[in-house]
Design an enzyme around this catalytic site. Structure first.
Site, PDB file in Angstrom:
ATOM      1  N   THR A 152     118.010  74.757  68.541  1.00  0.00           N
ATOM      2  CA  THR A 152     118.458  75.774  69.502  1.00  0.00           C
ATOM      3  C   THR A 152     117.799  77.128  69.254  1.00  0.00           C
ATOM      4  OG1 THR A 152     120.582  74.702  69.903  1.00  0.00           O
ATOM      5  CG2 THR A 152     120.474  77.067  70.313  1.00  0.00           C
TER       6      THR A 152
ATOM      7  N   VAL B 295     125.868  78.821  65.735  1.00  0.00           N
ATOM      8  CA  VAL B 295     124.964  78.467  66.835  1.00  0.00           C
ATOM      9  C   VAL B 295     123.570  78.283  66.264  1.00  0.00           C
ATOM     10  CG1 VAL B 295     123.903  79.233  68.992  1.00  0.00           C
ATOM     11  CG2 VAL B 295     126.329  79.673  68.589  1.00  0.00           C
TER      12      VAL B 295
ATOM     13  N   CYS C  57     119.205  70.870  64.396  1.00  0.00           N
ATOM     14  CA  CYS C  57     119.275  71.663  65.624  1.00  0.00           C
ATOM     15  C   CYS C  57     118.001  72.483  65.832  1.00  0.00           C
ATOM     16  CB  CYS C  57     120.484  72.590  65.556  1.00  0.00           C
ATOM     17  SG  CYS C  57     120.778  73.495  67.083  1.00  0.00           S
TER      18      CYS C  57
ATOM     19  N   GLY D  15     127.664  74.043  60.152  1.00  0.00           N
ATOM     20  CA  GLY D  15     126.210  73.935  60.073  1.00  0.00           C
ATOM     21  C   GLY D  15     125.560  74.936  59.137  1.00  0.00           C
TER      22      GLY D  15
END
Length: 398
Positions: free
Chosen positions: A235, A227, A233, A273
């Site tokens: 996030t 995540v 990204c 990732g």
């Protein structure tokens, strides 16, 4: 001591943040290193293959479902090289007939206002006929076809993809869980979706033991872990969510091992990732991964559709973008990036060759054996003894 879901005792370092709030100490790739074993293996004797359902892949690398990284031609080439690529079923390829022109438009747009431009482009509806066409383009050229979507669009995208001959389906979002609550939208029954699917369904993303175990129990063919670690990204900045990949992978791998002991079914863990070099990939496998998913590294290939740029799947979010566009430059062919020969010294080319050499130094002849390699906490590993490289901005000093 803390109790795991398996009931065994594990040592965990916890820190009191204040009051009654405690936090676990967790680790990312830059904080650990692999310890060579007493046994070494000839790299040519290393088998880096892995299995997903009925499919066997000679390299443990998957190209991420980024529009800038994967189009049908790259998916075919990825299959030829021994891995597979995931085409974004919610992306430009399934929204526009002339997807290449749209991708070039995004790549050439100025940085100012790029998020708004991407939002506008992705407002175009997804078209079932384009999903089917992209699948057929990959299959007709002999490639393994994998298509992805977010959970909300999965039934719609999967129906068209499967009818066209898709081999693997991927349900992926920022965080995907079996239990999802909403009073505003219809919730997709992920368990039923997976059980009804005639092809393997990879599900993600998650970062914890419990969440990974529930996805396995739901029937996931493999679980994506990660995540917010990707280069494109945001996030972790926007939402504050994320667990560094070494710990996230190890936690989910523990769930896989427990599930295998209990059921006899082995569900691969795919670290998704945060990996840029062969060393990162080697550490991911040693943390428990069966394969890795790469995005920006693939976008840097000559065959990639956006020619040296990449942007996140959440960049197009209409209300809260959690990605950005970055320049990856073009490093070389996809074969050079994955299998060599390398033309630089920073570990970003011949990624599988680096993995094989790392496995050989750890005495690991297979991916499963590499999962048992010793990891040490080593936050100074990148700088130890490298003063001249840092001073001259070469090698590890870049």
């Amino acid at each position: 001591m803390a109790k795991s879901d398996r009931g065994s005792e594990v040592l965990e370092q916890t820190i009191t943040l204040g009051g009654n709030k405690k936090a676990r100490r967790v680790y990312g790739f830059d904080e650990v290193a692999l310890a060579p074993s007493a046994l070494s293996v000839d790299p040519r004797d290393v088998d880096a293959s892995w299995e997903l359902g009925k499919h066997r892949f000679s390299i443990p690398v998957i190209a991420s479902a980024l529009d800038a990284a994967v189009h049908p031609a790259l998916a075919v080439e990825m299959s030829r090289l021994g891995g597979f690529a995931v085409l974004n079923g919610d992306g430009v390829q399934t929204r526009y007939e002339d997807a290449e022109a749209i991708l070039q438009e995004i790549a050439e747009a100025p940085s100012e206002g790029i998020v708004q431009k991407i939002q506008t482009i992705y407002a175009e509806p997804i078209k079932e006929e384009l999903i089917a066409r992209r699948v057929q383009e990959i299959k007709s050229a002999g490639g393994i076809c994998a298509i992805s979507s977010v959970p909300a669009t999965a039934p719609h995208v999967a129906r068209a993809a499967v009818e066209a001959g898709c081999d693997i389906f991927v349900v992926a979002s920022q965080v995907t869980s079996v239990r999802h609550y909403s009073t505003h939208t219809e919730v997709v029954d992920l368990v039923k979706f997976i059980q009804d699917s005639p092809i393997p369904v990879i599900v993600g993303n998650c970062v914890g033991y419990g969440a990974a175990l529930e996805l396995m129990e739901a029937g996931a063919a493999a679980v994506l872990v990660g995540v917010g670690p990707g280069a494109i990204c945001t996030t972790r900045l926007v939402l504050g969510l994320g667990v560094p990949q070494v710990t996230a992978t190890a936690d989910c791998a523990a769930a896989r091992d427990f599930y295998f002991e209990r059921t006899g079914k082995y569900v691969p863990i795919i670290t998704d990732g945060g990996m840029r070099t062969g060393g990162d990939i080697s550490k991911a496998i040693a943390s428990g991964a069966d394969a890795v998913m790469l995005g920006s590294s693939i976008a840097a290939a000559e065959e990639a559709p956006a020619r040296g740029y990449s942007w996140g799947m959440s960049t197009s979010s209409a209300d809260l973008p959690r990605g950005t566009r970055i320049k990856t430059n073009v490093m070389g062919t996809l074969q050079e990036i994955l299998l060599g020969p390398a033309h630089n010294d920073n570990g970003t080319m011949n990624l599988v060759g680096a993995l094989r050499m790392s496995m050989a130094s750890c005495g690991a002849r297979t991916i499963r054996e590499m999962q048992q390699a010793e990891l040490v906490i080593a936050p100074s590993i990148a700088t130890e003894g490298k003063a001249q490289q840092r001073a001259q901005h070469v090698g590890q000093g870049r």
